[in-house]
Write a protein that holds these residues in place. Structure first.
Motif, short mmCIF file in Angstrom:
data_model
loop_
_atom_site.label_atom_id
_atom_site.label_comp_id
_atom_site.label_asym_id
_atom_site.label_seq_id
_atom_site.Cartn_x
_atom_site.Cartn_y
_atom_site.Cartn_z
N VAL A 240 30.73 40.33 45.99
CA VAL A 240 30.65 38.89 45.81
C VAL A 240 31.90 38.22 46.37
N PRO A 241 31.76 37.21 47.24
CA PRO A 241 32.92 36.41 47.63
C PRO A 241 33.19 35.33 46.59
N VAL A 242 34.46 35.08 46.32
CA VAL A 242 34.86 33.98 45.43
C VAL A 242 35.29 32.84 46.33
N ASP A 243 34.42 31.86 46.48
CA ASP A 243 34.57 30.84 47.51
C ASP A 243 35.09 29.52 46.93
N GLY A 244 35.87 28.80 47.73
CA GLY A 244 36.27 27.46 47.33
C GLY A 244 37.75 27.26 47.16
N GLY A 245 38.55 28.25 47.37
CA GLY A 245 40.00 28.09 47.22
C GLY A 245 40.64 29.41 46.89
N MET A 246 41.95 29.45 46.96
CA MET A 246 42.67 30.68 46.67
C MET A 246 42.46 31.08 45.21
N ALA A 247 41.96 32.33 45.02
CA ALA A 247 41.69 32.82 43.66
C ALA A 247 42.58 34.02 43.36
N ARG A 248 42.93 34.12 42.09
CA ARG A 248 43.67 35.28 41.61
C ARG A 248 42.89 35.89 40.45
N PRO A 249 42.53 37.17 40.56
CA PRO A 249 41.75 37.78 39.48
C PRO A 249 42.56 37.90 38.20
N GLN A 250 41.98 37.49 37.10
CA GLN A 250 42.60 37.61 35.78
C GLN A 250 42.01 38.77 34.98
N ALA A 251 40.74 39.04 35.21
CA ALA A 251 40.08 40.15 34.52
C ALA A 251 38.89 40.61 35.34
N MET A 252 38.69 41.94 35.39
CA MET A 252 37.54 42.52 36.09
C MET A 252 37.02 43.66 35.21
N ILE A 253 35.84 43.47 34.62
CA ILE A 253 35.28 44.43 33.67
C ILE A 253 33.88 44.81 34.12
N PRO A 254 33.65 46.11 34.38
CA PRO A 254 34.64 47.20 34.46
C PRO A 254 35.57 46.98 35.67
N PRO A 255 36.59 47.83 35.81
CA PRO A 255 37.52 47.66 36.92
C PRO A 255 36.80 47.57 38.26
N ALA A 256 37.27 46.69 39.12
CA ALA A 256 36.65 46.46 40.42
C ALA A 256 37.72 46.40 41.48
N THR A 257 37.31 46.31 42.73
CA THR A 257 38.23 46.21 43.86
C THR A 257 38.28 44.76 44.33
N TRP A 258 39.50 44.21 44.35
CA TRP A 258 39.70 42.83 44.79
C TRP A 258 40.34 42.83 46.17
N ASN A 259 39.74 42.10 47.11
CA ASN A 259 40.30 41.97 48.45
C ASN A 259 40.90 40.57 48.58
N PRO A 260 42.23 40.46 48.51
CA PRO A 260 42.85 39.13 48.52
C PRO A 260 42.69 38.40 49.85
N GLU A 261 42.59 39.11 50.95
CA GLU A 261 42.44 38.46 52.25
C GLU A 261 41.06 37.85 52.41
N GLN A 262 40.04 38.60 52.03
CA GLN A 262 38.67 38.10 52.16
C GLN A 262 38.19 37.38 50.91
N GLN A 263 38.99 37.45 49.84
CA GLN A 263 38.63 36.81 48.57
C GLN A 263 37.26 37.31 48.08
N THR A 264 37.11 38.64 48.04
CA THR A 264 35.88 39.24 47.57
C THR A 264 36.18 40.24 46.46
N ILE A 265 35.22 40.38 45.58
CA ILE A 265 35.31 41.38 44.52
C ILE A 265 34.13 42.34 44.68
N GLN A 266 34.42 43.63 44.48
CA GLN A 266 33.38 44.64 44.65
C GLN A 266 33.43 45.65 43.51
N TRP A 267 32.27 45.80 42.85
CA TRP A 267 32.10 46.86 41.87
C TRP A 267 31.30 47.99 42.49
N LYS A 268 31.65 49.21 42.11
CA LYS A 268 30.91 50.39 42.56
C LYS A 268 30.47 51.21 41.36
#
Length: 341
Positions: A240-268
């Protein structure tokens, strides 16, 4: 539902079809406005070539066929299906689904020498069961024949044009002399779908956005009813991309991979089945701090694959003498598998 069998023999002469290339599905699936996906198997991926079912015309595998004149010839088959689905919010009535598939036969390389020394061969005939689940069937026009008057039956019989098959395999053998298996596309088809009930993984996405924080929730559910036989889903990726501005992850449950350059979060998730926690029902949660204004809800894309079953429930049986079914592979995977808020 009326089934449609396309008889290409009425459209093209055999001379025109001498290339041996099956017709491709040109039907496309519009899962949302402006977004089409081409009907293909497994997003272009094929079965493992080392298993002799790579569907690319040839593959590596065990030693070539050695047999006596009275032995039966081994034939392997593979069903590969792709499911495209679009989920809108938590409303199951808005789920759009399309399932396509193909069936391939695989022959050992030694069969060309056997055909050369035994030019008169029994006609290879097979039947496809659960045929009424198919809405559209496109047989290989050069190689397959069927009785078009038998539509509507749950078992459909096809027989192979043996001279054309021998010619095709001979050409492949000349082009790929080191190959030990030859794979031939036989049938492409579309599967009757019943909305969300036909999806092996149900999805619902919800966003809550304000100027400072964004909350994302993805609910998922393993649906064994969509499969002919319940098998696990493997290598599930939720992106999932987090669109609309610079985002900083505060919580990811369960743990996920955050890509700060592309502003995407990925669960596996490695695998999911009815034997998983909570029967394969779960949720993915993400909270983000927004630095440049409110987030715009974006689209979830999911990938997974599975082995040992199909969504159509179709199977193959050989009819008559001279051949034996040595292996049947069944697989399906997600194509464009998307969800919106």
């Amino acid at each position: 539902m009326k089934l449609q069998t396309v008889d290409f023999h009425k459209i093209k002469s055999r001379a025109q079809l001498a290339t041996g290339t099956p017709e491709k599905l040109v039907n496309t699936f519009q899962i949302f406005s402006g977004y089409h996906s081409e009907v293909r198997g497994l997003e272009g991926k094929r079965l493992d070539e080392s298993e002799g079912l790579g569907m690319k015309g040839c593959s590596r595998g065990p030693s070539p066929l050695t047999m006596g004149p009275q032995d039966t010839l081994p034939v392997a088959a593979a069903f590969t299906e792709t499911i495209n689905a679009y989920f809108k919010g938590a409303d199951p009535s808005k789920c759009v689904v399309k399932i396509t598939g193909e069936m391939v036969l695989s022959f050992p390389a030694g069969i060309t020498r056997h055909f050369a020394s035994h030019p008169t061969q029994p006609i290879l005939t097979f039947s496809i069961s659960n045929y009424t689940r198919l809405e559209q069937v496109l047989p290989n026009p050069q190689l397959l024949c069927c009785d078009s008057t038998a539509d509507g039956l749950d078992i459909k019989e096809f027989w192979v044009n043996m001279p054309n098959l021998m010619s095709h395999l001979k050409k492949v053998a000349e082009q790929k002399p080191q190959a030990t298996y030859y794979n031939v596309d036989m049938i492409k088809y579309q599967v009757s779908a019943e909305g969300i009930q036909s999806t092996p993984l149900n999805l619902a996405v919800s966003w809550r956005c304000d100027s400072t924080n964004t909350d994302l929730r993805i609910d998922y559910k393993y649906n064994m009813e969509a499969m002919a036989a319940p098998v696990p889903l493997y290598n599930l990726h939720f992106l999932v991309p987090v669109d609309g501005g610079m985002a900083r992850p505060q919580a990811m449950i369960p743990p996920a991979t955050w890509n700060p350059e592309q502003q995407t979060i990925q669960w596996k998730i490695p695998s999911l089945s009815h034997r998983s926690d909570n029967g394969g029902v779960g949720a993915l949660l993400g909270r983000f701090q927004m630095e440049n204004g409110s987030c715009r809800p974006s689209q979830l894309a999911v990938q997974f694959s599975s082995e040992g079953s199909t969504l159509s429930g179709c199977d193959i049986q050989l009819v008559g003498v001279g051949y034996r079914l040595s292996l049947v592979k069944k697989r399906f995977a997600a194509g464009k598998y998307l969800a919106d808020n």
